[in-house]
Design a protein around this motif. Structure first.
Motif, short mmCIF file in Angstrom:
data_model
loop_
_atom_site.label_atom_id
_atom_site.label_comp_id
_atom_site.label_asym_id
_atom_site.label_seq_id
_atom_site.Cartn_x
_atom_site.Cartn_y
_atom_site.Cartn_z
N SER A 241 -0.81 9.69 11.61
CA SER A 241 -1.60 10.41 10.59
C SER A 241 -1.35 11.92 10.71
O SER A 241 -1.20 12.62 9.69
N CYS A 244 1.96 12.77 9.35
CA CYS A 244 1.91 12.78 7.88
C CYS A 244 1.37 14.13 7.40
O CYS A 244 1.92 14.74 6.46
N ASP A 245 0.29 14.61 8.05
CA ASP A 245 -0.27 15.92 7.66
C ASP A 245 0.77 17.03 7.83
O ASP A 245 0.92 17.90 6.96
N SER A 247 3.97 16.67 7.82
CA SER A 247 5.04 16.47 6.82
C SER A 247 4.64 17.09 5.48
O SER A 247 5.47 17.68 4.78
N VAL A 248 3.36 16.95 5.13
CA VAL A 248 2.87 17.54 3.88
C VAL A 248 2.93 19.06 4.00
O VAL A 248 3.43 19.75 3.10
N LEU A 253 6.60 15.69 2.45
CA LEU A 253 5.98 14.43 2.01
C LEU A 253 4.95 14.73 0.92
O LEU A 253 4.21 15.72 1.01
N PRO A 255 1.51 14.66 -0.82
CA PRO A 255 0.16 14.47 -0.28
C PRO A 255 -0.39 13.07 -0.58
O PRO A 255 -1.06 12.46 0.26
N THR A 257 1.24 10.26 -0.79
CA THR A 257 1.85 9.26 0.10
C THR A 257 1.20 9.36 1.48
O THR A 257 0.90 8.34 2.12
N ALA A 258 0.98 10.60 1.95
CA ALA A 258 0.32 10.79 3.25
C ALA A 258 -1.07 10.15 3.22
O ALA A 258 -1.46 9.43 4.15
N LYS A 262 -2.48 6.93 5.53
CA LYS A 262 -3.70 7.01 6.37
C LYS A 262 -4.71 5.94 5.95
O LYS A 262 -5.35 5.31 6.79
#
Ligand SMILES: NC(=O)c1ccc[n+]([C@@H]2O[C@H](COP(=O)([O-])OP(=O)(O)OC[C@H]3O[C@@H](n4cnc5c(N)ncnc54)[C@H](O)[C@@H]3O)[C@@H](O)[C@H]2O)c1
Length: 316
Positions: A241, A244-245, A247-248, A253, A255, A257-258, A262
């Motif tokens: 998670s 992912c944050d 990556s945004v 990435l 947002p 998709t992130a 999650k």
């Protein structure tokens, strides 16, 4: 435990075999292996040089030689301990693994990495030493507590996030509906093993491509260093998670998709956040074994199935 579970062993022709077994199996219906057995109580504290020394003492008592086969039966704690012990005992003895947790079946037993913790640092002492065989029987995991099963799901989902959007969706569906259906789980385990094995085959010594398998792990190891509230797979889910944050934040990435990833982790029954202060986590990240000078590698995502190795400068 279900009555119709049939346990089986690989057929081993080695003339001298000894086994290190997770002590869960001392009191379960799992038959004792037909060879001398050393039981280990699995915990991160027991994944230590001290336990390696105890196993070595026991191997000497068993008069184990360089041609003795060391069998490891258990979760990732046992498979890591057995791999490391086998690689240094008399400069190396053959070993085989029977992983019994979902996490060990899809991850810890695959790829020849083994290691122990030291002074609170995860896996800081270890080596690469491939097993002679890994015998995976998904039926062995039917006795796993739900929380442990979901930890295995975290590593499986991590692997699918790297390479297979379809299997990712199938795994999320499978684990979101309570107890996974055995046939589907079997297919997912096979696919996860296939993907991890092919990534490892490209870069066994972990010098490049293999780094992607660390998706979520830089954060996870820092979380495990700061808190003992989380099991490894749970820390990995939180780490994914956080990745992912990041990556945004890096513009890689979407947002949405992130947020979807999650939500999927949450629906599988995994945590996606923790309340460890950011400064404390950063201090632990700075001690990561993959840091080189002031450069730290993070595995980020551009999309499901599209990992990126992202190197960034970090400082104390
Ligand atoms: N070497 C690698 O490439 C690699 C990769 C991923 C994780 N790991 C390591 O693996 C470890 C985590 O492994 P794990 O999650 O398997 O934990 P574990 O080995 O601690 O097992 C979890 C628990 O499940 C119990 N158990 C084992 N098999 C069971 C069964 N069939 N039924 C019921 N209970 C059972 C164990 O006694 C233990 O209490 C971590 O130390 C992690 O660093 C290594």
């Amino acid at each position: 435990m279900k009555d119709n579970v049939i346990y089986s062993y690989p057929v081993i022709n080695n003339s001298h075999t000894v086994a290190v077994v997770d002590d869960f199996f001392k009191s379960s219906r799992f038959p004792k292996p037909p060879c001398p057995v050393y039981y280990v109580h699995a915990s991160e504290q027991a994944k230590s040089l001290r336990t390696v020394e105890s196993i070595v003492r026991w191997l000497l008592e068993q008069e184990a030689g360089r041609d003795t086969l060391l069998l490891g039966i258990g979760g990732g704690i046992v498979t890591d301990l057995v791999g490391l012990t086998a690689s240094i005992y008399k400069r190396g003895m053959p070993y085989g693994l029977v992983p019994t947790t979902l996490l060990a079946q899809v991850d810890a037993s695959i790829g020849g990495k083994c290691g122990v913790n030291f002074d609170g640092f995860k896996n800081i002492l270890g080596c690469f030493a491939g097993a002679e065989f890994v015998y995976i029987d998904p039926k062995l995991t039917v006795t796993l507590p739900d929380r442990q099963l979901r930890c295995g799901a975290a590593e499986m989902i991590k692997t699918f996030l790297l390479a297979d959007a379809e299997s990712y969706a199938a795994a999320v569906r499978c684990f979101s509906r309570g107890t996974p259906e055995p046939g589907i789980l079997d297919t997912l385990v096979r696919r996860a093993v296939q993907i991890k094995s092919s990534i490892v085959a490209e870069d066994y010594q972990d010098r490049g491509r293999r780094h992607i398998l660390n998706l979520g792990h830089t954060f996870a190891h820092a979380i495990e260093k700061c808190s003992d509230l989380y099991l490894h797979g749970e820390a990995v889910a939180i780490g994914i998670s956080m990745a992912c944050d990041e990556s945004v934040k890096e513009g890689l990435l979407q947002p949405a998709t992130a947020a979807a990833i999650k939500k999927d982790l949450y629906s599988v029954g995994l945590p996606t956040e923790c309340d460890i202060p950011a400064a404390q986590l950063m201090k632990a990240i700075l001690q990561d074994k993959k840091r080189s000078g002031d450069r730290q590698k993070f595995i980020l995502l551009e999309d499901i199935g599209k990992p990126v190795i992202w190197e960034r400068s970090v400082s104390a």
